[in-house]
Design a protein around this motif. Structure first.
Motif, mmCIF file in Angstrom:
data_model
loop_
_atom_site.group_PDB
_atom_site.id
_atom_site.type_symbol
_atom_site.label_atom_id
_atom_site.label_comp_id
_atom_site.label_asym_id
_atom_site.label_seq_id
_atom_site.Cartn_x
_atom_site.Cartn_y
_atom_site.Cartn_z
ATOM 1 N N VAL A 40 30.498 46.883 35.528
ATOM 2 C CA VAL A 40 29.795 46.121 36.576
ATOM 3 C C VAL A 40 30.730 45.011 37.065
ATOM 4 C CG1 VAL A 40 27.798 44.670 37.099
ATOM 5 C CG2 VAL A 40 27.573 46.576 35.480
ATOM 6 N N PRO A 41 31.084 44.997 38.323
ATOM 7 C CA PRO A 41 31.978 43.946 38.795
ATOM 8 C C PRO A 41 31.266 42.604 38.855
ATOM 9 C CG PRO A 41 31.224 45.279 40.642
ATOM 10 C CD PRO A 41 30.687 45.932 39.390
ATOM 11 N N ALA A 42 32.011 41.537 38.896
ATOM 12 C CA ALA A 42 31.414 40.211 39.077
ATOM 13 C C ALA A 42 30.805 40.123 40.470
ATOM 14 C CB ALA A 42 32.472 39.131 38.894
ATOM 15 N N GLY A 43 29.642 39.513 40.574
ATOM 16 C CA GLY A 43 29.071 39.233 41.894
ATOM 17 C C GLY A 43 27.752 39.910 42.211
ATOM 18 N N ILE A 94 23.903 36.176 38.192
ATOM 19 C CA ILE A 94 24.927 36.995 38.840
ATOM 20 C C ILE A 94 25.846 37.576 37.770
ATOM 21 C CG2 ILE A 94 26.856 36.941 40.490
ATOM 22 C CD1 ILE A 94 25.541 34.461 41.760
ATOM 23 N N SER A 95 26.266 38.806 37.940
ATOM 24 C CA SER A 95 27.157 39.429 36.958
ATOM 25 C C SER A 95 28.509 38.723 36.946
ATOM 26 C CB SER A 95 27.343 40.915 37.282
ATOM 27 O OG SER A 95 27.903 41.077 38.566
ATOM 28 N N THR A 96 29.104 38.677 35.760
ATOM 29 C CA THR A 96 30.376 37.961 35.588
ATOM 30 C C THR A 96 31.564 38.905 35.471
ATOM 31 O OG1 THR A 96 30.139 38.031 33.189
ATOM 32 C CG2 THR A 96 29.219 36.111 34.326
ATOM 33 N N TYR A 120 31.817 30.500 38.089
ATOM 34 C CA TYR A 120 32.666 31.654 38.377
ATOM 35 C C TYR A 120 31.880 32.749 39.097
ATOM 36 C CZ TYR A 120 35.240 35.946 37.772
ATOM 37 O OH TYR A 120 35.865 37.145 38.013
ATOM 38 N N ALA A 121 30.654 32.982 38.647
ATOM 39 C CA ALA A 121 29.845 34.056 39.237
ATOM 40 C C ALA A 121 29.556 33.779 40.714
ATOM 41 C CB ALA A 121 28.543 34.228 38.447
ATOM 42 N N TYR A 122 29.239 32.523 41.052
ATOM 43 C CA TYR A 122 28.994 32.188 42.465
ATOM 44 C C TYR A 122 30.255 32.388 43.295
ATOM 45 C CZ TYR A 122 24.163 30.488 42.625
ATOM 46 O OH TYR A 122 22.788 30.414 42.634
ATOM 47 N N ASP A 123 31.370 31.956 42.752
ATOM 48 C CA ASP A 123 32.623 32.160 43.484
ATOM 49 C C ASP A 123 32.908 33.646 43.678
ATOM 50 O OD1 ASP A 123 33.433 29.632 44.116
ATOM 51 O OD2 ASP A 123 35.335 29.758 43.053
ATOM 52 N N ALA A 124 32.666 34.420 42.625
ATOM 53 C CA ALA A 124 32.947 35.859 42.703
ATOM 54 C C ALA A 124 32.047 36.521 43.732
ATOM 55 C CB ALA A 124 32.751 36.510 41.328
ATOM 56 N N LYS A 125 30.827 36.036 43.829
ATOM 57 C CA LYS A 125 29.879 36.637 44.759
ATOM 58 C C LYS A 125 30.109 36.185 46.192
ATOM 59 C CE LYS A 125 25.030 37.641 45.472
ATOM 60 N NZ LYS A 125 25.274 39.039 45.149
ATOM 61 N N TYR A 126 30.149 34.855 46.359
ATOM 62 C CA TYR A 126 30.094 34.307 47.713
ATOM 63 C C TYR A 126 31.456 33.878 48.263
ATOM 64 C CZ TYR A 126 25.029 34.047 46.810
ATOM 65 O OH TYR A 126 23.724 34.338 46.512
#
Lengths: 355, 355, 355, 355
Positions: free
Chosen positions: C213-216, C283-285, D109-115
């Motif tokens: 599972v990718p981050a995000g 959110i996934s890490t 980190y998760a927010y950065d990875a997502k957004y």
């Protein structure tokens, strides 16, 4: 029920009453990284703003929008945007005498029947003031679909239609009616002013065209692009009809007349007509998406109309507040906003499924 | 996206293609304890069924519905109802040559643009065959609103309208056109038959009236009763326009002409007109809920129309399958069904919030 | 209410009762162009199928799935998939005497209290038979997330836990318990068999890990990845608890002990621990997504339990049907399916907003 | 995606960041006619408010709520309620140095990875500050379910559990830990204070009991009462586990031990145990609805933890802001609020379907 959210993945929720302290919207699901400031929203609100000339209500509202969340260092963060406008010109006294009377054609009786009582000040939640927040949300939606250009304009007031031969897109912003035909605009000045002076009101038809919509947006069967447009447009105050493409006119055509022949084009098919209004099977075809929206004349008129009181007694109502002689005019930016909101949502829905 | 569910608390989901093994619907949220058997649904399907006379497509479908879940000992259990109809008359060969050609006015190109390919047999998912399941679900919805009577009928075919003075509700079931005016029905026989013989097609306008709807149903702002009706009706195949009450006609009236005066009545107000179509502020007023729906002429015609192939080459299309000369006719029971589904959902939504 | 749909853009709806003619699911929103045949689904159903050994119920069901729509020429079309399994071994007579009695711990009384009556044959809609359709839908979801590997296994039965030191992923498929520890599997044979012979039942804990599972992925705040997993898992029959990562164990740690230190990695950060179970802020890490699910012992036991009749009279209940001595075992493929369904939905949701 | 709405018919949407100008919620679908003023909400916010004693963060927030819409003459109108709290104590400077560093265990980190980027001030949207709006919305939900009493309390901090024998509901409000056991409360004073002084943090377990819930609420299969509770609780910041009734303990019981025998009662059945936590088949049984929620220790600790920068360089993080040594304490009113929100929604859903 109360259901104040529109959209499927790009969703906005509006709140607020005509004479409460403020109105607002929360826009959720907006993509991150879009440059957004109040100044991106304000011009659209200014276009809808009341009190700008004698053809609209004289209520004065600054309609200054504030963004309370969802933007950091000038860009959307992907978290909910909270938009807020304070109400500044609320003359509640204008409305006091209608507290116990139902204005025919207004939502007064229906709200009472549903909820048991109502905020009668200026129509409360049923006021067209709510549409300011659609315009604000629509300004955000436009940022999601930079490939699309949207243009709405009035094609008919009180039964007096524009002449397609006179259509000039540049005229639209030059007159107070969003009218693309300078001759019609001239006629409407007298028409609307006469209605205003007589305390009467007029209906109108607004057309909206979106160009640049690629083929493939729309979610059959129950979130067809045209079905969502119909829902969004019909939810605007005073709207009583929605057409896609030729609409009711198509019902009078034969299959041959209604055909949209396709020819090889440089970049996808070239269509030789657009009776369908850019949508087939609920999905955009790449042609301009076109719809028409019918606004009834506002029910607020100076001529007394028979009505009843909350207690069921016979009475007469003469609406004395400040009102638009033709709500379709100020409805035009709202139609544009709903088009933007539906298209942005569908762009994102399409991306979810089809990558 | 694909979005095949309609409704908010009474929700139905349809599935199936024109030439797949079966089509079906799942109706979720239905109240428990309602008496329900296949025989409650079948008559409505029979009314919509193809192949009944020369004015509709000659495809022969028994359209026999089976209930696979949600009923026990003759009553709904409150769990999902699964409704299924097997497809029996699927002449796929009729369609083989259109696999690589886009029929103008059909969803062929749009589906390809969206999904990358399509089930071309009989239009696949975009076929009006899907509407059979709306009719089946609508029959269930009617059980939820026994207080309401719904009547849809055709008021115009190919531009030839009924005369309101001749309106007779009993005529509607006596002719193959759902026509309330016996004289118009006579004229339409020739009109539609001529179109059929010429391989042409005609548009139509369908009107639908629901009586017995109490005041108070509807969920402002974004699930207004009229907005949900607009969405439901516009999602029907071939529909291009929806009007509530006077619709576009209201845009040509003044506020005085459009007023719906109220008088004291025995049981709530008595309205002296119903320009609004029974809905104000998105909420029912207790008057008949009235809407009109425009059907375009079907795009399947024998006259060759310019088109392109999947590879973008110029070609001509002449649709040879079995088609309706006027889809609005068979659309009439579908309009009724959507009215029932929207009203039943809103009755339940109203109950959720207002007890 | 009845609410038989799960998911936000990849949505599935299940229907059907334990002893009705069939059970089914409609999967809506599936991306187009995925290769899909019954043979892609059947192996997962076979893994869950009853009657395979003495440790599960002796009900015999072929559980052969048919795809009735949404696939054309071997590929998903983007339209709804209808999946159907006929019920073949429905011994309704086993259940006749419980028609008027409430089985303690079952949903009998709750369904009656809610709906006024119930389909008592085999638990009707409340039967774990419904989970077969989750497994079928889950097989489709896996195709949407080919980058992800999902593995569920039983870590505890009746309080007897596996030894992490013995963990061997290859063991999982080699014993009837989905047990990764061969020694525990041996002990459980006697444990479960004893319970079965005694007409008793045992609880279990199932762990599920998704790698790749990718981050995000995840939609804060109210569709957090962990919140949706919690909802999906808790909706499985007999589940009473859900943990993400260390779960309740984390409540006993200090901040230092619970830290998941990050180090520079080749491809995003390298985490030195995974107390969080691969999810932060919903959110996934990029770490493995890990959850644990508690199954209660099935309430169907041979020991008489005090109960009441529908009329409120005291009685005793001894459940004589064919039941699982440990439902957690057959729940394991269901946990995997729900993990797949949640992740596939969130992959698509992420794509909608973030492109 | 971003998905900031919870609920099905009683829906609330929250917005706002830790260090933005304000946070807020829109509560939609609330029944009309309920007496509501700010003073009905404020006490619940005060209970959650930071800075009240040395066991919680020293951030000072007045947390004064304003109602901007949906109330008229002291009663809810049935239209959306807009609730707003201004942020007053936002020491952004505390956070400046973490702008380019990922705090392990946080959502950074998760927010950065997502957004692609994030509002790093105080965690932005991922801050537990959002939960204030749940508490405000929960206060409204309580008005919808006057028949229900909800009580949440801490049963374990840092592995030190209360003794059930000492349980005294009146103690809960008398100590800063919402602890029902006066002896445990005494021990926790030292435990939490030591953690605070050491710059460490502790996990906690919160239990929540709702009495007065009638049998019949819950919407199987995918909106089971327990599934919605699991979703709602797991969405609270720092929560890693949810149990209904005996939860993971039930996995260690036999069917006999886990039985909830029923006896004839005066008013429906009398249950002799409540292992199930008041829910069977996803529907309330009339027993107390019981759940337990695991809070991890907050990740904000003074001990340096290995981490990386946004550029992927190795670094160490020591969180210097003002933080709670045990977030579970302030999470307790949030758990109560989520219970109220889920139950109110389900009361309304049940009414929609079952009248």
């Amino acid at each position: 029920m109360s259901w104040n959210t529109f959209g499927r993945v790009l969703r906005f929720t509006t709140w607020g009453e005509s004479h409460g302290p403020a109105i607002g919207a929360v826009v959720d699901g907006c993509p991150p990284g879009l440059a957004l400031a109040e100044s991106d929203i304000q011009p659209f609100l200014d276009a809808r703003k009341p009190g700008q000339n004698k053809f609209t209500t004289q209520r004065q509202e600054a309609d200054e929008v504030r963004i309370l969340s969802g933007v950091f260092e000038g860009k959307t963060t992907g978290t909910p945007l909270s938009l807020l406008i304070e109400n500044t010109d609320q003359r509640s006294k204008d409305y006091s005498e209608i507290a116990n009377t139902y204005r025919p054609g207004h939502a007064d009786y229906a709200y009472d029947a549903k909820y048991g009582f109502r905020d009668y000040r200026g129509g409360g939640r049923s006021s067209a003031r709510e549409t300011a927040m659609r315009v604000a949300a629509g300004a955000v939606a436009r940022l999601v679909i930079p490939e699309v250009s949207i243009m709405a304009y009035v094609v008919e007031i009180g039964g007096d239609a524009v002449d397609p031969a006179n259509f000039n897109a540049e005229e639209i912003g030059r007159n107070p009616f969003w009218c693309p035909d300078p001759e019609a605009a001239k006629r409407w000045e007298k028409l609307v002013d006469d209605a205003r002076k007589a305390g009467s009101s007029l209906g109108a038809v607004v057309e909206c065209i979106a160009t640049g919509v690629p083929a493939g947006w729309g979610a059959p069967i129950y979130a067809k692009l045209d079905a969502d447009l119909a829902s969004g447009m019909m939810s605007i105050n005073a709207v009583k009809g929605v057409e896609i493409g030729d609409g009711f006119g198509a019902a009078r055509l034969t299959g041959e007349q209604n055909a949209d022949p396709m020819r090889p084009g440089n970049d996808g098919p070239r269509f030789e007509a657009n009776h369908a209004g850019g949508i087939a099977g609920g999905i955009s075809t790449g042609q301009p998406v076109a719809c028409r929206v019918a606004f009834k004349p506002t029910s607020s008129i100076l001529t007394p109309v028979e009505s009843i009181t909350r207690d069921g007694e016979a009475t007469e109502v003469r609406t004395k507040g400040r009102h638009d002689p033709c709500v379709g005019i100020r409805g035009t930016p709202v139609v544009e906003a709903m088009m933007a909101l539906v298209l942005a949502d569908h762009k994102m829905l399409h991306r979810a499924q089809c990558g």
